[in-house]
Write an enzyme that holds these catalytic residues in place. Structure first.
Site, PDB file in Angstrom:
ATOM      1  N   HIS A 149     -10.345  -1.039  -5.743  1.00 20.12           N
ATOM      2  CA  HIS A 149     -11.430  -0.761  -4.497  1.00 20.12           C
ATOM      3  C   HIS A 149     -11.455   0.728  -4.359  1.00 20.12           C
ATOM      4  O   HIS A 149     -12.122   1.295  -3.237  1.00 20.12           O
ATOM      5  CB  HIS A 149     -11.076  -1.647  -3.252  1.00 20.12           C
ATOM      6  CG  HIS A 149      -9.575  -1.210  -2.800  1.00 20.12           C
ATOM      7  ND1 HIS A 149      -8.634  -1.299  -3.306  1.00 20.12           N
ATOM      8  CD2 HIS A 149      -9.389  -0.530  -1.553  1.00 20.12           C
ATOM      9  CE1 HIS A 149      -7.546  -0.919  -2.974  1.00 20.12           C
ATOM     10  NE2 HIS A 149      -8.013  -0.226  -1.809  1.00 20.12           N
ATOM     11  N   ASP A 150     -10.433   1.405  -5.052  1.00 16.55           N
ATOM     12  CA  ASP A 150     -10.468   2.929  -4.720  1.00 16.55           C
ATOM     13  C   ASP A 150     -11.098   3.853  -5.813  1.00 16.55           C
ATOM     14  O   ASP A 150     -10.998   4.937  -6.113  1.00 16.55           O
ATOM     15  CB  ASP A 150      -8.915   3.177  -4.663  1.00 16.55           C
ATOM     16  CG  ASP A 150      -8.219   2.960  -3.308  1.00 16.55           C
ATOM     17  OD1 ASP A 150      -8.928   2.602  -2.440  1.00 16.55           O
ATOM     18  OD2 ASP A 150      -7.058   2.552  -3.289  1.00 16.55           O
ATOM     19  N   ASP A 161       0.970  -1.090   0.174  1.00 15.09           N
ATOM     20  CA  ASP A 161      -0.002   0.021   0.021  1.00 15.09           C
ATOM     21  C   ASP A 161       0.940   1.363  -0.141  1.00 15.09           C
ATOM     22  O   ASP A 161       1.828   1.371   0.748  1.00 15.09           O
ATOM     23  CB  ASP A 161      -0.738  -0.092   1.351  1.00 15.09           C
ATOM     24  CG  ASP A 161      -1.856   1.041   1.190  1.00 15.09           C
ATOM     25  OD1 ASP A 161      -2.981   0.925   0.591  1.00 15.09           O
ATOM     26  OD2 ASP A 161      -1.848   1.864   1.984  1.00 15.09           O
TER      27      ASP A 161
HETATM   28  C1  NOJ Z   1      -4.310   3.275  -0.730  1.00  9.37           C
HETATM   29  C2  NOJ Z   1      -5.394   1.967  -0.406  1.00  9.37           C
HETATM   30  O1  NOJ Z   1      -5.717   1.480  -1.661  1.00  9.37           O
HETATM   31  C3  NOJ Z   1      -6.694   2.933  -0.134  1.00  9.37           C
HETATM   32  O2  NOJ Z   1      -7.792   2.022  -0.046  1.00  9.37           O
HETATM   33  C4  NOJ Z   1      -6.416   3.192   1.398  1.00  9.37           C
HETATM   34  O3  NOJ Z   1      -7.447   4.226   1.557  1.00  9.37           O
HETATM   35  C5  NOJ Z   1      -5.230   4.254   1.387  1.00  9.37           C
HETATM   36  N1  NOJ Z   1      -3.943   3.728   0.562  1.00  9.37           N
HETATM   37  C6  NOJ Z   1      -4.703   4.406   2.787  1.00  9.37           C
HETATM   38  O4  NOJ Z   1      -4.063   3.131   3.125  1.00  9.37           O
END
Ligand code: NOJ
Length: 630
Positions: A407-408, A281
């Protein structure tokens, strides 16, 4: 070495400068030709502030910050081509958001036993590895991306024994497991942070980034990605701590070698359990070059102040190499690296540098100058341009990862064309592009069904901290409720986080209990329905994954664009010497002329049943090309 006497054209030879300039051009939405203009190319850096004039009032500081950043790399180093075959290069990796995949115990939240029930489905689809968004113990401020204990499983998801069963069941099916390692930050409930607050001089006192200031002003002007300042004050320590994400996600201090040793030991723990790889991440954020104020003009352009101090920090390569040698070894790694560009990515993943195996490049996710919260329709010609970049020069040196969803992000089909008439064709078009690409393929749950955005009604239906904070900030800044809602609705990450749609039952077959977040259009789009339909998106994914597995040319073969300058079509060959394939895609909603094919071909896959002289909207085809005996 770059100095104020260097000229703009010299910068393009420096890998960081090359990518940073590319990024800025992209964010500003200006044409690349501006940089290639002879006057601009020959400008000395010392003259740039004058050239920029009053529009960029802090251009002098930007130039100095940039020179420091660019000089971190002494120029493009020769990198050898990414060579050799590897399981992870051939892999089709399926990302699971465990909260929303399958609920095994009827509490409305997905879990590991639920996932185990669905392994035959995933195996039947043909995917070869699973990446699970974080499954570790967490207070869930950011749905698991805030880890409280890296060696324990989130209670709602099950137990360590469940995870061991999952690993065993996966390996029995010749599938692999990739975990999401979140080590730029922890939860503020992690025992290290709790101890760090209590004992500034103790073992964990320096595990996070603490600073004292006079009065009530944070140590610098950086913003958090989840709204507001990136600092919060703890009265008990009378100090501020840095959190690039929510205030419950304090950033670890990687300068402290005990932090790094602890991270290595966590990796060792999970490798010992048989985990095959890790998605890292925001791994490019771990080294903070300095805590100086961010440049406000850059901050305005990028949407967040301070990024230039940590998106490619001074010690990043050193930390990654140390981790690779001391922990990952032959485990697969894919870095999530927002903001880096192709030249930096080559340096992060080149075989001989022993850092990461591959990284996610995000350039293709939005059109130039746009963000996911903007009101616009995505133009697929941009995807074509990016893919040609990834697949050509870049892939000659580094192994790309290809994906369009995670998921983002909202669903890609909705971004391109929300009209129901085209949903099926676009979903299959994306499948064609991904499964004929040179690179590791990542699919996100539901993508194989052609999932689209969810018509949420109001903010009470959203769960994501980013959306909720953004909405609240807009309202307190005076934006109307209607506008704030429309903005958040366009970009919310929750579009991708609703439950997997297994059937048309009350909760889409995901659970017998009301789920933690509402369900999407399960009556029109679900696994059960699409399994029965040989022309469904799901059937297309199955067929294309099988095709890729059968023909190594689609994985390792060369990528040769064909008629690349033609707008609205994307054609290319893949060739490994033994076999040759031709891919032909209409990128728009119009019927267009079919490009002339040079060779005899056999159609292997199409998203339209009948073929015609013209190409239908979003038509996508895969052909095998007859090889002439030589
Ligand atoms: C990237 C992750 O994909 C996201 O979902 C998360 O909120 C942020 N990093 C913080 O960990």
């Amino acid at each position: 070495m770059i100095t104020r006497d260097s000229r703009v054209k010299d910068l393009l030879k420096n890998p960081i400068a090359h990518d940073v300039i590319g990024r800025l051009v992209q964010y500003a939405g200006v044409s690349e030709s501006l940089i290639l203009n002879p006057v601009v190319k020959n400008l000395k850096l010392s003259a740039v502030p004058k050239f920029a004039g009053k529009r960029v009032k802090d251009a002098d500081t930007i130039v100095d910050t940039m020179i420091d950043l660019f000089n971190q790399e002494g120029g493009t180093r020769p990198v050898s081509p990414s060579s050799g075959k590897a399981w992870w290069k051939e892999a089709v990796i399926y990302q699971i958001y465990p909260r929303s995949f399958m609920d095994g115990n009827g509490d409305g939240v997905g879990d590991i036993p639920g996932l185990v029930q669905k392994l035959d489905y995933l195996h039947g689809l043909g995917v070869t590895a699973l990446w699970l968004s974080p499954i570790f113990d967490s207070p869930n401020d950011d749905n698991g991306y805030d880890v409280r204990d890296y060696r324990a499983i989130m209670k709602e998801f099950g137990t360590m024994a469940d995870v061991e069963t999952l690993i065993k069941e996966l390996h029995e099916r010749d599938m692999r497991l990739i975990l999401d390692l979140v080590v730029n930050h922890t939860s503020d409930e992690h025992e290290w942070f709790v101890d760090s607050v209590k004992n500034p001089d103790g073992e964990h006192g320096d595990y996070y980034i603490w600073r004292k200031t006079k009065g009530n002003t944070p140590p610098n002007n950086w913003n958090s990605f989840f709204s507001g300042p990136a600092w919060d004050k703890v009265n008990e320590r009378d100090e501020w701590y840095l959190h690039l994400f929510s205030k419950k996600q304090p950033d670890l201090n990687w300068e402290n070698e005990n932090v790094r040793a602890d991270v290595r030991s966590i990796v060792g723990f999970w490798r010992g359990k048989g985990v095959d790889g890790f998605r890292l991440d925001v791994i490019n954020y771990i080294s903070k070059t300095s805590l100086d104020d961010g440049n406000e003009t850059l901050g305005g352009l990028l949407g967040f102040c301070g990024i230039e101090h940590y998106f490619y920090g001074k010690r990043l390569h050193e930390y990654l190499h140390e981790l690779r040698v001391g922990a990952f070894q032959d485990a697969f790694t894919v870095g999530e690296t927002p903001g880096t560009g192709p030249e930096m990515n080559k340096l992060l993943t080149a075989d001989e540098r022993q850092e990461l195996n591959t990284v996610f490049n995000f350039d293709h996710l939005e059109n130039l100058g746009k963000s996911r919260f903007d009101d616009y329709r995505y133009n697929l010609n941009h995807l074509k341009k990016c893919f040609i970049g990834y697949e050509s020069d870049y892939a000659d040196y580094a192994w790309p990862s290809v994906f369009v969803e995670n998921h983002d992000n909202p669903r890609m089909v909705s971004k391109i064309d929300a009209r129901e008439d085209y949903r099926d064709a676009i979903a299959k078009l994306l499948a064609v592009l991904l499964l004929t690409a040179r690179g590791t393929v990542f699919l996100y749950q539901g993508q194989e069904l052609g999932a689209v955005n969810v018509p949420f009604h109001d903010i009470s239906e959203l769960r994501d901290i980013e959306s909720v904070n953004r909405y609240d900030t807009m309202i307190s800044d005076g934006t109307s409720e209607k506008e704030a809602w429309q903005t958040v609705l366009r970009g919310t990450r929750d579009h991708a986080r609703t439950p997997m749609q297994w059937d048309a039952g009350e909760y889409g077959g995901f659970s017998e209990h009301e789920p933690w977040i509402r369900v999407g259009d399960k009556d029109e789009c679900n696994v059960e329905m699409q399994t029965r339909d040989e022309n469904s998106v799901l059937s297309a994914y199955r067929a294309l994954i099988a095709l890729r597995k059968e023909h190594p040319a689609l994985v390792y073969g060369t990528f040769e664009p064909f008629e690349a300058n033609k707008e609205d079509v994307f054609c290319y060959f893949r060739d490994d010497g033994a076999e040759r394939f031709y891919i032909e895609v209409n990128l728009c909603a119009r019927t267009i002329r079919r490009p002339k094919q040079a060779a005899e071909t056999e159609l292997l896959f199409s998203n339209y049943i009948a073929q015609d002289d013209a190409m239908q909207p979003y038509e996508a085809n895969v052909y095998r090309v007859e090889k002439k005996e030589s």
